[in-house]
Design a protein around this motif. Structure first.
Motif, PDB file in Angstrom:
ATOM      1  N   PHE B  30       8.368   0.136   5.140  1.00  0.00           N
ATOM      2  CA  PHE B  30       9.105  -1.206   4.747  1.00  0.00           C
ATOM      3  C   PHE B  30       7.823  -1.895   3.859  1.00  0.00           C
ATOM      4  N   ASP B  31       8.329  -2.743   2.829  1.00  0.00           N
ATOM      5  CA  ASP B  31       7.287  -3.338   1.986  1.00  0.00           C
ATOM      6  C   ASP B  31       7.733  -4.702   1.368  1.00  0.00           C
ATOM      7  N   ASP B  53       0.900  -7.218   1.804  1.00  0.00           N
ATOM      8  CA  ASP B  53      -0.565  -7.635   1.258  1.00  0.00           C
ATOM      9  C   ASP B  53      -1.189  -9.034   1.647  1.00  0.00           C
ATOM     10  N   VAL B  54      -0.315  -9.561   2.109  1.00  0.00           N
ATOM     11  CA  VAL B  54      -0.778 -11.117   2.632  1.00  0.00           C
ATOM     12  C   VAL B  54      -0.441 -11.398   3.888  1.00  0.00           C
ATOM     13  N   SER B  65       4.115 -15.424   9.466  1.00  0.00           N
ATOM     14  CA  SER B  65       2.757 -14.892   9.851  1.00  0.00           C
ATOM     15  C   SER B  65       2.837 -13.359   9.915  1.00  0.00           C
ATOM     16  N   PHE B  66       1.986 -12.595   9.124  1.00  0.00           N
ATOM     17  CA  PHE B  66       2.242 -11.239   9.293  1.00  0.00           C
ATOM     18  C   PHE B  66       1.089 -10.381   9.732  1.00  0.00           C
ATOM     19  N   ASN B  67       1.265  -9.415  10.506  1.00  0.00           N
ATOM     20  CA  ASN B  67       0.047  -8.503  11.244  1.00  0.00           C
ATOM     21  C   ASN B  67       0.513  -7.302  10.949  1.00  0.00           C
ATOM     22  N   LYS B  68       0.221  -6.478   9.750  1.00  0.00           N
ATOM     23  CA  LYS B  68       0.220  -5.218   9.277  1.00  0.00           C
ATOM     24  C   LYS B  68      -0.063  -4.338  10.351  1.00  0.00           C
ATOM     25  N   SER B  69      -1.084  -4.162  11.020  1.00  0.00           N
ATOM     26  CA  SER B  69      -1.903  -3.297  11.892  1.00  0.00           C
ATOM     27  C   SER B  69      -0.851  -3.149  13.256  1.00  0.00           C
TER      28      SER B  69
END
Lengths: 114, 114
Positions: B30-31, B53-54, B65-69
Protein backbone atom coordinates in the motif's frame (compact mmCIF):
# COMPACT_ATOMS: atom_id res chain seq x y z
CA UNK A 1 -17.31 19.12 -10.78
CA UNK A 2 -17.23 15.41 -11.39
CA UNK A 3 -20.67 13.93 -11.37
CA UNK A 4 -21.47 10.26 -10.97
CA UNK A 5 -25.13 9.41 -11.28
CA UNK A 6 -26.90 6.15 -10.55
CA UNK A 7 -30.16 5.27 -12.22
CA UNK A 8 -32.16 4.54 -9.09
CA UNK A 9 -31.93 5.54 -5.44
CA UNK A 10 -34.18 2.74 -4.23
CA UNK A 11 -35.09 -0.53 -5.87
CA UNK A 12 -37.27 -3.44 -4.72
CA UNK A 13 -36.99 -6.73 -6.59
CA UNK A 14 -38.10 -10.32 -6.11
CA UNK A 15 -35.83 -13.31 -5.72
CA UNK A 16 -34.80 -14.66 -9.11
CA UNK A 17 -35.33 -11.43 -11.01
CA UNK A 18 -32.64 -10.02 -13.25
CA UNK A 19 -31.57 -6.62 -11.97
CA UNK A 20 -29.72 -3.87 -13.79
CA UNK A 21 -28.00 -1.03 -11.95
CA UNK A 22 -26.76 1.77 -14.16
CA UNK A 23 -24.01 4.27 -13.51
CA UNK A 24 -22.94 7.24 -15.60
CA UNK A 25 -19.98 9.59 -15.11
CA UNK A 26 -19.48 12.85 -16.96
CA UNK A 27 -15.73 13.46 -16.60
CA UNK A 28 -14.23 11.11 -19.19
CA UNK A 29 -12.73 8.91 -16.48
CA UNK A 30 -11.09 5.68 -17.54
CA UNK A 31 -11.82 3.70 -14.39
CA UNK A 32 -15.20 2.78 -13.02
CA UNK A 33 -16.01 0.66 -10.01
CA UNK A 34 -18.95 -1.08 -8.37
CA UNK A 35 -18.99 -1.58 -4.61
CA UNK A 36 -21.50 -2.87 -2.16
CA UNK A 37 -21.75 -1.29 1.27
CA UNK A 38 -22.95 -3.27 4.26
CA UNK A 39 -22.92 -2.22 7.94
CA UNK A 40 -19.74 -3.33 9.68
CA UNK A 41 -18.15 -4.49 6.42
CA UNK A 42 -17.32 -1.19 4.80
CA UNK A 43 -17.19 -0.98 1.03
CA UNK A 44 -16.31 -4.14 -0.85
CA UNK A 45 -15.30 -4.09 -4.50
CA UNK A 46 -17.46 -6.18 -6.81
CA UNK A 47 -16.02 -5.37 -10.24
CA UNK A 48 -14.08 -2.63 -11.88
CA UNK A 49 -13.36 -1.55 -15.41
CA UNK A 50 -10.34 0.37 -16.68
CA UNK A 51 -11.48 0.74 -20.28
CA UNK A 52 -14.44 0.16 -22.53
CA UNK A 53 -15.29 -3.53 -22.72
CA UNK A 54 -12.59 -4.32 -20.13
CA UNK A 55 -13.49 -5.60 -16.70
CA UNK A 56 -11.83 -7.24 -13.76
CA UNK A 57 -13.21 -9.04 -10.75
CA UNK A 58 -12.99 -7.42 -7.38
CA UNK A 59 -13.22 -9.11 -4.01
CA UNK A 60 -16.82 -10.33 -4.21
CA UNK A 61 -17.83 -10.91 -7.86
CA UNK A 62 -19.96 -14.01 -7.30
CA UNK A 63 -23.54 -13.52 -8.43
CA UNK A 64 -22.76 -10.34 -10.35
CA UNK A 65 -21.68 -9.38 -13.84
CA UNK A 66 -20.88 -6.03 -15.43
CA UNK A 67 -21.01 -4.33 -18.78
CA UNK A 68 -19.14 -1.33 -20.10
CA UNK A 69 -20.07 -0.60 -23.70
CA UNK A 70 -19.38 3.13 -23.51
CA UNK A 71 -16.71 4.95 -21.55
CA UNK A 72 -19.16 6.94 -19.46
CA UNK A 73 -21.49 4.08 -18.53
CA UNK A 74 -20.91 1.05 -16.30
CA UNK A 75 -23.69 -1.38 -15.52
CA UNK A 76 -23.95 -3.91 -12.72
CA UNK A 77 -26.12 -6.94 -13.41
CA UNK A 78 -27.57 -9.35 -10.91
CA UNK A 79 -28.43 -12.34 -13.09
CA UNK A 80 -30.79 -13.89 -10.54
CA UNK A 81 -31.27 -11.72 -7.49
CA UNK A 82 -31.09 -13.34 -4.09
CA UNK A 83 -31.97 -12.01 -0.65
CA UNK A 84 -28.31 -11.89 0.36
CA UNK A 85 -27.79 -9.30 -2.35
CA UNK A 86 -29.92 -6.82 -0.43
CA UNK A 87 -27.49 -3.98 0.09
CA UNK A 88 -26.41 -0.46 -0.83
CA UNK A 89 -24.62 -0.40 -4.18
CA UNK A 90 -22.16 2.38 -4.92
CA UNK A 91 -20.62 3.26 -8.24
CA UNK A 92 -17.38 5.23 -8.47
CA UNK A 93 -15.04 6.54 -11.13
CA UNK A 94 -11.45 7.71 -11.23
CA UNK A 95 -9.29 9.35 -13.84
CA UNK A 96 -6.84 6.74 -15.09
CA UNK A 97 -5.22 3.44 -14.34
CA UNK A 98 -1.88 4.12 -12.77
CA UNK A 99 -1.89 7.42 -11.00
CA UNK A 100 -3.14 7.92 -7.51
CA UNK A 101 -6.42 9.56 -8.12
CA UNK A 102 -9.51 10.27 -6.10
CA UNK A 103 -12.46 8.00 -6.62
CA UNK A 104 -15.70 9.90 -7.08
CA UNK A 105 -18.80 8.16 -5.85
CA UNK A 106 -22.43 8.27 -6.88
CA UNK A 107 -25.20 8.59 -4.26
CA UNK A 108 -25.85 4.86 -4.16
CA UNK A 109 -28.74 2.53 -4.95
CA UNK A 110 -30.38 0.80 -2.04
CA UNK A 111 -31.58 -2.57 -3.29
CA UNK A 112 -34.04 -4.73 -1.41
CA UNK A 113 -34.54 -8.28 -2.67
CA UNK A 114 -37.68 -9.94 -1.32
CA UNK B 1 -9.34 -11.32 4.65
CA UNK B 2 -9.72 -7.78 5.87
CA UNK B 3 -6.59 -5.94 4.86
CA UNK B 4 -7.48 -2.66 6.54
CA UNK B 5 -8.85 -2.85 10.08
CA UNK B 6 -10.69 0.18 11.41
CA UNK B 7 -11.79 1.08 14.92
CA UNK B 8 -13.95 2.04 16.65
CA UNK B 9 -17.14 1.08 14.84
CA UNK B 10 -18.96 4.03 16.38
CA UNK B 11 -17.86 7.12 18.24
CA UNK B 12 -19.76 9.77 20.16
CA UNK B 13 -17.99 13.04 20.92
CA UNK B 14 -19.08 16.30 22.46
CA UNK B 15 -18.92 19.46 20.38
CA UNK B 16 -15.43 20.91 20.61
CA UNK B 17 -13.83 17.58 21.48
CA UNK B 18 -11.28 15.55 19.56
CA UNK B 19 -12.43 12.59 17.47
CA UNK B 20 -9.86 9.88 16.80
CA UNK B 21 -10.32 6.98 14.39
CA UNK B 22 -7.66 4.34 13.96
CA UNK B 23 -6.72 2.03 11.11
CA UNK B 24 -4.16 -0.71 10.69
CA UNK B 25 -3.06 -2.42 7.52
CA UNK B 26 -1.15 -5.54 6.57
CA UNK B 27 -0.14 -5.11 2.96
CA UNK B 28 3.22 -3.34 2.77
CA UNK B 29 2.59 -2.61 -0.92
CA UNK B 30 0.00 0.00 0.00
CA UNK B 31 1.37 3.41 -0.94
CA UNK B 32 -1.46 5.88 -0.51
CA UNK B 33 -3.86 6.21 2.39
CA UNK B 34 -7.03 8.29 1.91
CA UNK B 35 -9.90 8.93 4.27
CA UNK B 36 -13.42 9.20 2.92
CA UNK B 37 -16.38 10.92 4.60
CA UNK B 38 -19.94 9.84 3.95
CA UNK B 39 -23.06 11.73 4.95
CA UNK B 40 -26.45 9.96 5.08
CA UNK B 41 -27.92 9.54 1.63
CA UNK B 42 -24.68 10.45 -0.10
CA UNK B 43 -21.77 8.56 -1.55
CA UNK B 44 -18.37 8.75 0.18
CA UNK B 45 -16.17 11.71 -0.70
CA UNK B 46 -12.44 12.14 -0.26
CA UNK B 47 -11.60 14.05 2.91
CA UNK B 48 -7.82 13.90 3.25
CA UNK B 49 -5.02 11.56 2.19
CA UNK B 50 -1.40 10.82 3.02
CA UNK B 51 1.57 9.07 1.44
CA UNK B 52 3.78 6.86 3.63
CA UNK B 53 6.85 9.11 3.24
CA UNK B 54 5.38 11.63 5.70
CA UNK B 55 4.25 11.07 9.27
CA UNK B 56 1.53 13.69 9.44
CA UNK B 57 -0.73 15.70 7.18
CA UNK B 58 -3.03 18.45 8.34
CA UNK B 59 -5.89 20.14 6.52
CA UNK B 60 -7.85 22.51 8.69
CA UNK B 61 -9.27 20.61 11.63
CA UNK B 62 -8.45 17.22 10.09
CA UNK B 63 -5.07 15.53 10.62
CA UNK B 64 -3.78 12.16 9.52
CA UNK B 65 -1.03 10.62 11.63
CA UNK B 66 0.94 7.83 9.95
CA UNK B 67 3.23 5.25 11.56
CA UNK B 68 4.87 3.21 8.82
CA UNK B 69 6.77 0.84 11.11
CA UNK B 70 3.60 -0.04 13.01
CA UNK B 71 1.51 -0.10 9.82
CA UNK B 72 -1.06 2.15 11.44
CA UNK B 73 -2.66 5.47 10.59
CA UNK B 74 -5.29 7.56 12.27
CA UNK B 75 -7.62 10.47 11.63
CA UNK B 76 -7.89 13.22 14.22
CA UNK B 77 -10.72 15.73 14.05
CA UNK B 78 -9.99 18.71 16.25
CA UNK B 79 -12.76 20.92 17.63
CA UNK B 80 -15.36 18.44 16.41
CA UNK B 81 -18.63 19.98 15.21
CA UNK B 82 -22.13 18.53 14.79
CA UNK B 83 -21.67 18.98 11.05
CA UNK B 84 -18.83 16.44 11.22
CA UNK B 85 -21.35 13.73 12.12
CA UNK B 86 -20.90 11.19 9.33
CA UNK B 87 -19.41 7.82 8.59
CA UNK B 88 -15.65 7.82 8.04
CA UNK B 89 -13.77 5.20 6.06
CA UNK B 90 -10.05 4.77 5.98
CA UNK B 91 -8.64 3.20 2.85
CA UNK B 92 -5.40 2.12 1.28
CA UNK B 93 -4.38 1.64 -2.29
CA UNK B 94 -1.80 -0.15 -4.34
CA UNK B 95 -1.45 -0.95 -8.00
CA UNK B 96 -2.70 -4.51 -8.28
CA UNK B 97 -4.29 -6.15 -11.27
CA UNK B 98 -4.87 -3.60 -14.01
CA UNK B 99 -5.59 -0.44 -12.05
CA UNK B 100 -5.30 1.14 -8.66
CA UNK B 101 -7.87 -0.23 -6.28
CA UNK B 102 -8.99 1.02 -2.90
CA UNK B 103 -9.25 -1.32 0.06
CA UNK B 104 -11.59 0.16 2.62
CA UNK B 105 -11.86 -0.22 6.36
CA UNK B 106 -15.19 -1.16 7.88
CA UNK B 107 -16.19 2.41 8.73
CA UNK B 108 -16.73 4.52 11.84
CA UNK B 109 -20.01 6.25 12.52
CA UNK B 110 -19.19 9.53 14.24
CA UNK B 111 -21.81 11.46 16.16
CA UNK B 112 -20.90 14.89 17.50
CA UNK B 113 -23.32 16.06 20.16
CA UNK B 114 -24.23 19.76 20.24
Amino acid sequence: DVKVTQSSRYLVKRTGEKVFLECVQDMDHENMFWYRQDPGLGLRLIYFSYDVKMKEKGDIPEGYSVSREKKERFSLILESASTNQTSMYLCASSLDRGTVETQYFGPGTRLLVL
Amino acid sequence: QQQVKQSPQSLIVQKGGISIINCAYENTAFDYFPWYQQFPGKGPALLIAIRPDVSEKKEGRFTISFNKSAKQFSLHIMDSQPGDSATYFCAATDYSGSARQLTFGSGTQLTVLP
